[in-house]
Design an enzyme around this catalytic site. Structure first.
Site, short mmCIF file in Angstrom:
data_model
loop_
_atom_site.label_atom_id
_atom_site.label_comp_id
_atom_site.label_asym_id
_atom_site.label_seq_id
_atom_site.Cartn_x
_atom_site.Cartn_y
_atom_site.Cartn_z
N PHE A 296 62.08 -26.58 44.24
CA PHE A 296 60.73 -26.72 44.80
C PHE A 296 59.72 -26.92 43.68
O PHE A 296 58.57 -26.98 43.89
CB PHE A 296 60.38 -25.48 45.64
CG PHE A 296 61.42 -25.18 46.69
CD1 PHE A 296 62.03 -26.21 47.39
CD2 PHE A 296 61.82 -23.89 46.95
CE1 PHE A 296 63.00 -25.95 48.33
CE2 PHE A 296 62.78 -23.62 47.90
CZ PHE A 296 63.38 -24.64 48.59
N TRP B 256 55.38 -27.37 51.23
CA TRP B 256 55.34 -27.02 49.81
C TRP B 256 56.78 -26.85 49.29
O TRP B 256 57.10 -27.21 48.16
CB TRP B 256 54.55 -25.73 49.60
CG TRP B 256 54.56 -25.24 48.17
CD1 TRP B 256 53.69 -25.58 47.18
CD2 TRP B 256 55.50 -24.33 47.57
NE1 TRP B 256 54.01 -24.94 46.02
CE2 TRP B 256 55.11 -24.17 46.23
CE3 TRP B 256 56.61 -23.65 48.04
CZ2 TRP B 256 55.81 -23.35 45.35
CZ3 TRP B 256 57.31 -22.83 47.17
CH2 TRP B 256 56.91 -22.69 45.83
N HIS B 257 57.63 -26.28 50.16
CA HIS B 257 59.01 -26.02 49.73
C HIS B 257 59.80 -27.30 49.53
O HIS B 257 60.70 -27.35 48.71
CB HIS B 257 59.71 -25.12 50.74
CG HIS B 257 59.26 -23.70 50.65
ND1 HIS B 257 58.16 -23.23 51.32
CD2 HIS B 257 59.75 -22.65 49.95
CE1 HIS B 257 57.99 -21.95 51.03
NE2 HIS B 257 58.94 -21.57 50.21
N GLY B 258 59.50 -28.32 50.32
CA GLY B 258 60.25 -29.56 50.13
C GLY B 258 59.78 -30.64 51.08
O GLY B 258 59.23 -30.36 52.14
#
Lengths: 473, 342
Positions: free
Chosen positions: A473, A321-323
């Site tokens: 993000f 989800w962060h990257g």
């Protein structure tokens, strides 16, 4: 628009003043237009993507509410697919292409997937998750579908939390846009105080530490031992101050207008175990994953193996989800493994014989260091860099290089004092957040604290205009 | 509610009143700085020689030595001013010169002006480019007139932050000088840290660059300049567009000086290996070659002093000439000037 920009310094008082001047029924429109302006400060055209997803989710929710049986599920799927597709196209397509190409290359198959090279809309993961929370809650019957398109659009676009959260729930936010919020001096002072505290964390601590962290992490192969350890600890404070600073400014800006946003951090480095850490760090995201992924997957109710699988899935997805990078996936997996180790540790009861105080501080020490170790994977520019750093932390040598890591002695001193102020405040603020303890102090004490923070920011802050880390993000 | 606003007013006043005191002091100091200071000094006199440009010319030219070398025996010694200043733009030099003429319309009659051709190429910025450096708004704010300020605010390629900063700096010297005050404070804290870590002694040592014109020589600043040199060279290498000499601010400066009786000259200033990278493309090489003719067409002398740096060690921060070499460069420039005066 960045919170730490001159633009926001003009934007915020103007919008706030207009908010209180306008009658209640027009305030949603003001906030909506202000939010559009705030978002369009980056790539104006991307606002159309937001509008598109708002319209899809708005109608999907209305349909979910009006339908029954499988149709409800169908409309929910429309919303989920629309949001996830948006994420997939903008955030993960190039990453997947690159990985497929590499797999095919490994199999000696020449096939190239052309990358899209799209610029990621800022805060995309935040507002898609917030939009998903809405349709899921409508599907579950916990939230009526919003009839007013403008109010719903504002729920997704509300400018303080549009690009980096907190990821709000419809039950908490939507009704607040319909209520009349009079000018309440206590809200204004409390909001401004929290914003001041957020700016202090961002401008004085996070942006200054970033100079040291970037020096080391952008060329990690040139370092080993203590410089890597110091840079990693500094990153732990940098990311905390950067993100919680953003959240404080967001919550404070909303509070000035009488709108309450959910708490996002609760002294996470004071956690005495890794589970506790996740109850204190990015609370809005961890609770999102708990409610909308972990529990629907079966949570801890379907046996041990399923539970462990669910933990790993949730943390893996949370990492991605962060990257779109394997560094984030490794970071997520590492946290999943930490949680599993902790659960077995508790079950084995090895620490029960230790005195409670010792157990607490030992837990705190281990948790903080485990979290810092995981941050290596979060911050490193590539998995190769992360593995280099992780494997060259020990032995603790090269102390002579510590003085030449991108910060002057004075900058180091300023940052150490600022971190001491942070820790001092957090010691008094456990479980409250921000600088609320000041409310109980004498007027003169309060003002001295405000002036100190203000001048510390103005004179000793780092005004390079650095973005907030979580914007990407 | 009323009590809240009264408290807010008192709270703000406590900050504003001491700041007003500082503001008044800075406003008084303002008239003695850079072009303002010299316009006062030359209210009733004429300038002999002025060196204009950024910190590179400031570091390279020892103006007093130059004046001594070019003075003729038996005649009063010539006066030379080095107005080179870090973080400046050509628009700022032009506005600064206009300020001097406002105070004394004859100040430039018979004067000689030097502009640097760094690595062979002078400042090629046009009016389309940004007129101000974010780090030093005072250099523009103290000289810009309201019609130009309005023009600046309408510039499409300038961020709102910069526009707000310039407008505020125009009206508050505390804001205009804020960056410098912050750097000064941090420098003092650096010394305190040095003092604390060295048992009560300050052992800070800078590199040998002339410490004027806003050039810092402490370790951190040198490291910063080195990084900046690389960044600037990389950026210049990527964003290369052919120069339209007629659109440069430089041409307006030349015209302005000449129309007020001054003689404009260019002087070649050598650069280190990093800064010379963007000048070694085919486009720039041709433009460097063309510039000698352009200068001639503008009625300007172009001096190439007989001075060659030995290598990057002559540029301790990769940008500025070292202090020992600046004496040699100045001597060579004076010799070139005497051999062929304008």
């Amino acid at each position: 628009m960045l919170f730490n920009s001159v633009e926001f310094l003009l934007f915020f008082p103007i919008v706030t003043a207009l908010y209180f001047i306008l009658p209640g029924r027009w305030r949603w429109l003001l906030l909506f237009l202000a939010s559009c302006l705030f978002y369009m400060a980056w790539i104006p055209i991307y606002v159309t993507i937001l509008f598109l997803i708002i319209i899809v989710d708005y109608f999907a929710a209305r349909k979910i509410e009006g339908a029954s049986g499988n149709k409800r599920r169908l409309f929910l799927m429309v919303s989920v697919i629309a949001n996830v597709s948006l994420l997939a196209i903008f955030k993960y397509y190039d990453f997947l292409c690159q990985n497929f190409s590499e797999i095919l290359q490994f199999l000696h198959i020449t096939w190239k997937f052309p990358p899209l090279n799209l610029i990621l809309p800022i805060g995309l993961s935040f507002h898609t998750f917030q939009a998903l929370a809405y349709t899921i809650e409508v599907y579950r019957g916990n939230q009526p579908a919003e009839k007013h398109l403008g109010i719903y659009a504002l729920y997704v676009m509300f400018y303080p939390q549009l690009v980096a959260g907190p990821i709000e729930r419809p039950q908490n936010l939507i009704h607040q846009f319909k209520e009349d919020h009079p000018f309440v001096p206590a809200h204004v002072t409390s909001g401004l105080r929290l914003m001041l505290w957020g700016f202090f964390k961002k401008i004085v601590i996070a942006d200054r530490l970033a100079m040291l962290v970037n020096t080391v992490y952008n060329q990690p192969n040139e370092y080993s031992g203590l410089p890597l350890v110091l840079a990693t600890y500094c990153f732990a404070y940098q990311i905390y101050c950067d993100f919680s600073g953003y959240s404080d400014i967001a919550i404070g800006a909303a509070r000035v207008m009488g709108i309450n946003l959910m708490k996002n951090f609760n002294s996470p480095y004071a956690a005495s175990n890794i589970q506790d850490f996740w109850h204190r760090w990015h609370i809005s995201l961890s609770s999102w994953f708990r409610d909308y992924l972990y529990i629907p997957l079966g949570g801890s109710r379907s046996g041990e193996i399923v539970r462990l699988r669910n933990i790993i899935i949730v943390f893996f997805v949370s990492g991605l989800w962060h990257g779109a990078n394997w560094t984030f996936a490794e970071w997520g997996l590492l946290h999943g493994i930490f949680i599993i180790i902790y659960l077995y540790w508790i079950r084995a009861g090895w620490a029960r014989s230790l005195p409670a105080v010792l157990r607490h501080y030992l837990g705190l020490f281990i948790t903080f260091n485990a979290v810092c170790f995981a941050w290596i994977f979060f911050r490193a520019n590539s998995t190769a860099d992360a593995h280099w750093i992780a494997s060259h932390l020990l032995p603790l040598n090269n102390a002579d290089k510590l003085g030449n890591l991108g910060l002057t002695g004075g900058e180091m001193l300023v940052t150490i004092v600022a971190v001491m102020i942070l820790e001092f405040v957090q010691f008094f603020e456990r479980n409250k957040g921000g600088v609320a303890f000041l409310e109980k102090q004498k007027l003169s004490t309060r003002w001295i604290c405000y002036y100190t923070l203000f001048f510390y920011i103005i004179i000793l802050g780092e005004f390079g205009g650095a973005r907030f880390i979580y914007f990407q993000f | 509610m009323k009590q809240f606003f009264i408290q807010a007013l008192i709270f703000v006043s406590i900050i504003i009143i001491p700041m007003l005191g500082i503001e008044i002091n800075l406003q008084l100091l303002r008239q003695y700085q850079w072009f303002n200071g010299y316009s006062k000094l030359y209210k009733n006199a004429k300038v002999d020689t002025i060196f204009l440009g950024n910190s590179i010319i400031n570091a390279a030219v020892r103006e007093k030595e130059f004046a001594k070398l070019v003075s003729q025996p038996g005649k009063p010694e010539r006066q030379a001013l080095n107005l080179g200043q870090g973080y400046t733009t050509p628009v700022e030099y032009l506005f600064g010169l206009q300020r001097m003429v406002e105070v004394n319309p004859h100040v430039f009659e018979g004067s000689t002006f030097f502009l640097p051709a760094t690595g062979g190429l002078p400042d090629i910025r046009t009016w389309q480019d940004n007129w101000m450096n974010w780090h030093q708004p005072a250099l523009l704010a103290d000289y810009i007139s309201y019609p130009y300020l309005w023009q600046y605010c309408l510039k499409p390629n300038v961020s709102l932050s910069e526009k707000v900063l310039l407008v505020c700096s125009k009206h508050s010297e505390l804001i205009a000088q804020g960056g410098l005050l912050r750097v000064g404070t941090m420098y003092s804290i650096d010394e305190l840290a040095e003092w604390l870590t060295h048992g009560g002694k300050i052992a800070k040592k800078g590199v040998l660059i002339v410490q004027e014109g806003g050039i810092r020589t402490d370790e951190a600043a040198v490291a910063n300049f080195k990084a900046m040199a690389h960044r600037q060279a990389d950026a210049d290498l990527v964003n290369q567009k052919p120069v339209d000499w007629d659109k440069t601010v430089l041409k307006d400066i030349v015209n302005y000086v000449q129309s007020h009786g001054g003689k404009m000259c260019f002087c070649y200033i050598p650069v280190g290996s990093v800064m010379s990278k963007p000048l070694s493309t085919e486009l720039r090489k041709q433009e460097i070659k063309d510039f000698e003719t352009i200068a001639k067409n503008w009625g300007c002398k172009y001096y190439r002093p007989d001075f060659k740096p030995e290598g990057d060690e002559d540029f301790p921060d990769l940008m500025h000439l070292s202090e020992p070499k600046s004496h040699l460069y100045t001597k060579a420039l004076a010799e070139a000037y005497l051999a062929d005066p304008p």
